[in-house]
Write a protein that holds these residues in place. Structure first.
Motif, PDB file in Angstrom:
ATOM      1  N   VAL A 111      14.054  46.394  33.924  1.00 30.27           N
ATOM      2  CA  VAL A 111      14.379  46.521  35.339  1.00 30.27           C
ATOM      3  C   VAL A 111      14.546  45.137  35.957  1.00 30.27           C
ATOM      4  O   VAL A 111      13.657  44.293  35.849  1.00 30.27           O
ATOM      5  CB  VAL A 111      13.259  47.288  36.088  1.00 30.27           C
ATOM      6  CG1 VAL A 111      13.565  47.362  37.579  1.00 30.27           C
ATOM      7  CG2 VAL A 111      13.088  48.671  35.500  1.00 30.27           C
ATOM      8  N   ARG A 112      15.670  44.933  36.573  1.00 27.69           N
ATOM      9  CA  ARG A 112      15.893  43.704  37.336  1.00 27.69           C
ATOM     10  C   ARG A 112      15.182  43.890  38.671  1.00 27.69           C
ATOM     11  O   ARG A 112      15.476  44.819  39.418  1.00 27.69           O
ATOM     12  CB  ARG A 112      17.381  43.470  37.534  1.00 27.69           C
ATOM     13  CG  ARG A 112      17.676  42.157  38.188  1.00 27.69           C
ATOM     14  CD  ARG A 112      19.159  41.926  38.242  1.00 27.69           C
ATOM     15  NE  ARG A 112      19.418  40.610  38.787  1.00 27.69           N
ATOM     16  CZ  ARG A 112      20.585  40.044  38.776  1.00 27.69           C
ATOM     17  NH1 ARG A 112      21.609  40.671  38.226  1.00 27.69           N
ATOM     18  NH2 ARG A 112      20.753  38.858  39.295  1.00 27.69           N
ATOM     19  N   LEU A 113      14.244  42.992  38.990  1.00 29.91           N
ATOM     20  CA  LEU A 113      13.399  43.185  40.153  1.00 29.91           C
ATOM     21  C   LEU A 113      14.101  42.927  41.480  1.00 29.91           C
ATOM     22  O   LEU A 113      13.744  43.529  42.490  1.00 29.91           O
ATOM     23  CB  LEU A 113      12.139  42.317  40.037  1.00 29.91           C
ATOM     24  CG  LEU A 113      11.237  42.678  38.847  1.00 29.91           C
ATOM     25  CD1 LEU A 113      10.046  41.767  38.794  1.00 29.91           C
ATOM     26  CD2 LEU A 113      10.805  44.125  38.924  1.00 29.91           C
ATOM     27  N   SER A 114      15.086  42.051  41.506  1.00 24.51           N
ATOM     28  CA  SER A 114      15.847  41.850  42.745  1.00 24.51           C
ATOM     29  C   SER A 114      17.233  41.318  42.397  1.00 24.51           C
ATOM     30  O   SER A 114      17.441  40.714  41.349  1.00 24.51           O
ATOM     31  CB  SER A 114      15.128  40.885  43.685  1.00 24.51           C
ATOM     32  OG  SER A 114      15.209  39.565  43.202  1.00 24.51           O
ATOM     33  N   ALA A 115      18.159  41.519  43.300  1.00 28.41           N
ATOM     34  CA  ALA A 115      19.528  41.079  43.069  1.00 28.41           C
ATOM     35  C   ALA A 115      19.644  39.561  43.089  1.00 28.41           C
ATOM     36  O   ALA A 115      20.521  38.995  42.448  1.00 28.41           O
ATOM     37  CB  ALA A 115      20.452  41.686  44.124  1.00 28.41           C
ATOM     38  N   GLN A 116      18.752  38.884  43.804  1.00 21.69           N
ATOM     39  CA  GLN A 116      18.824  37.436  43.936  1.00 21.69           C
ATOM     40  C   GLN A 116      18.210  36.700  42.751  1.00 21.69           C
ATOM     41  O   GLN A 116      18.597  35.581  42.450  1.00 21.69           O
ATOM     42  CB  GLN A 116      18.097  36.967  45.218  1.00 21.69           C
ATOM     43  CG  GLN A 116      18.701  37.472  46.499  1.00 21.69           C
ATOM     44  CD  GLN A 116      18.291  38.913  46.831  1.00 21.69           C
ATOM     45  OE1 GLN A 116      17.348  39.436  46.266  1.00 21.69           O
ATOM     46  NE2 GLN A 116      19.034  39.541  47.728  1.00 21.69           N
ATOM     47  N   GLU A 117      17.241  37.294  42.103  1.00 18.99           N
ATOM     48  CA  GLU A 117      16.509  36.600  41.043  1.00 18.99           C
ATOM     49  C   GLU A 117      16.862  37.150  39.660  1.00 18.99           C
ATOM     50  O   GLU A 117      17.286  38.284  39.530  1.00 18.99           O
ATOM     51  CB  GLU A 117      14.999  36.747  41.259  1.00 18.99           C
ATOM     52  CG  GLU A 117      14.507  36.149  42.549  1.00 18.99           C
ATOM     53  CD  GLU A 117      13.011  36.371  42.717  1.00 18.99           C
ATOM     54  OE1 GLU A 117      12.296  36.382  41.704  1.00 18.99           O
ATOM     55  OE2 GLU A 117      12.583  36.541  43.856  1.00 18.99           O
ATOM     56  N   GLN A 118      16.651  36.330  38.678  1.00 18.40           N
ATOM     57  CA  GLN A 118      16.808  36.756  37.279  1.00 18.40           C
ATOM     58  C   GLN A 118      15.422  37.087  36.711  1.00 18.40           C
ATOM     59  O   GLN A 118      15.021  36.571  35.682  1.00 18.40           O
ATOM     60  CB  GLN A 118      17.480  35.646  36.462  1.00 18.40           C
ATOM     61  CG  GLN A 118      18.927  35.427  36.809  1.00 18.40           C
ATOM     62  CD  GLN A 118      19.783  36.630  36.426  1.00 18.40           C
ATOM     63  OE1 GLN A 118      19.554  37.289  35.428  1.00 18.40           O
ATOM     64  NE2 GLN A 118      20.771  36.926  37.253  1.00 18.40           N
ATOM     65  N   THR A 119      14.699  37.940  37.391  1.00 18.79           N
ATOM     66  CA  THR A 119      13.367  38.351  36.980  1.00 18.79           C
ATOM     67  C   THR A 119      13.420  39.811  36.570  1.00 18.79           C
ATOM     68  O   THR A 119      13.963  40.645  37.292  1.00 18.79           O
ATOM     69  CB  THR A 119      12.362  38.175  38.138  1.00 18.79           C
ATOM     70  OG1 THR A 119      12.453  36.837  38.617  1.00 18.79           O
ATOM     71  CG2 THR A 119      10.944  38.445  37.679  1.00 18.79           C
ATOM     72  N   PHE A 120      12.846  40.112  35.397  1.00 19.23           N
ATOM     73  CA  PHE A 120      12.906  41.463  34.858  1.00 19.23           C
ATOM     74  C   PHE A 120      11.504  41.950  34.505  1.00 19.23           C
ATOM     75  O   PHE A 120      10.598  41.155  34.269  1.00 19.23           O
ATOM     76  CB  PHE A 120      13.778  41.499  33.593  1.00 19.23           C
ATOM     77  CG  PHE A 120      15.199  41.089  33.849  1.00 19.23           C
ATOM     78  CD1 PHE A 120      16.161  42.042  34.142  1.00 19.23           C
ATOM     79  CD2 PHE A 120      15.577  39.762  33.796  1.00 19.23           C
ATOM     80  CE1 PHE A 120      17.472  41.680  34.380  1.00 19.23           C
ATOM     81  CE2 PHE A 120      16.895  39.380  34.029  1.00 19.23           C
ATOM     82  CZ  PHE A 120      17.837  40.344  34.322  1.00 19.23           C
TER      83      PHE A 120
END
Length: 184
Positions: A111-120
């Motif tokens: 799951v990509r946590l936010s559209a702005q970040e590359q955090t999964f």
């Protein structure tokens, strides 16, 4: 002195998980054996064998067409009894999620946590539609916590989901180990 401390820590990291696993298994076997301690003979491991046979026997009898109505009635009573219903339904759902016919942790996702970040974050889809809350654009994803038997449920947009082509057991082990276990 520092070298001795490093040797100790290295040894501890090897011995502790093995030792705790052996201890827990031994304690479980001892507890099962103690259930049958009143018998005139002592057979190590008898408790485990009897427990497995008893649970299998209950499963066999429960699948019988004659007994099935009584199981259904008992479950209805448990579901309608205050306080008991909360405990019973939660435990039943939890066990069904792992070993029942309706296993829930069988679709691992990234799951990509936010559209702005590359955090999964890795988790498991438990519900593919949220029409009950009038949000067809969301699905339910369960995120187990590392080194714990708990987790959190998050509703995420469908477009943030990437299904993983990996065995669920490997993904669960990876998450629960805090990312220490290898995937694949």
């Amino acid at each position: 002195m520092r070298r001795l401390l490093n040797y100790f820590l290295s040894g501890f990291l090897i011995v502790a998980p093995i030792g705790l696993t052996v201890y827990i298994l031994f304690a479980l076997l001892r507890w099962l054996d103690d259930l049958f301690a009143g018998l005139s003979f002592d057979v190590p491991g008898l408790g485990l064998v009897v427990a497995v046979l008893l649970i299998t026997g209950v499963g066999f009898v429960a699948k019988s067409f004659l007994v099935r109505p009584f199981v259904i009635i008992t479950e209805r009573v448990l579901h309608r009894t205050p306080l008991v219903s909360i405990i019973y339904s939660s435990l039943k759902d939890l066990f069904d999620a792992f070993v029942g016919d309706n296993q829930k942790f069988n679709r691992p996702v990234l799951v990509r946590l936010s559209a702005q970040e590359q955090t999964f974050k890795m988790g498991f889809v438990t519900q593919t539609t949220m029409t009950a809350i009038h949000r067809d654009d969301l699905l339910a994803v369960y995120f187990p916590h590392s080194y714990n038997f708990s987790g959190e449920l998050v509703l995420v947009p469908v477009q943030n989901i990437t299904y993983l082509d990996l065995p669920s057991s490997e993904v669960m082990k990876f998450i629960v180990s805090g990312g220490v276990s290898r995937l694949g």
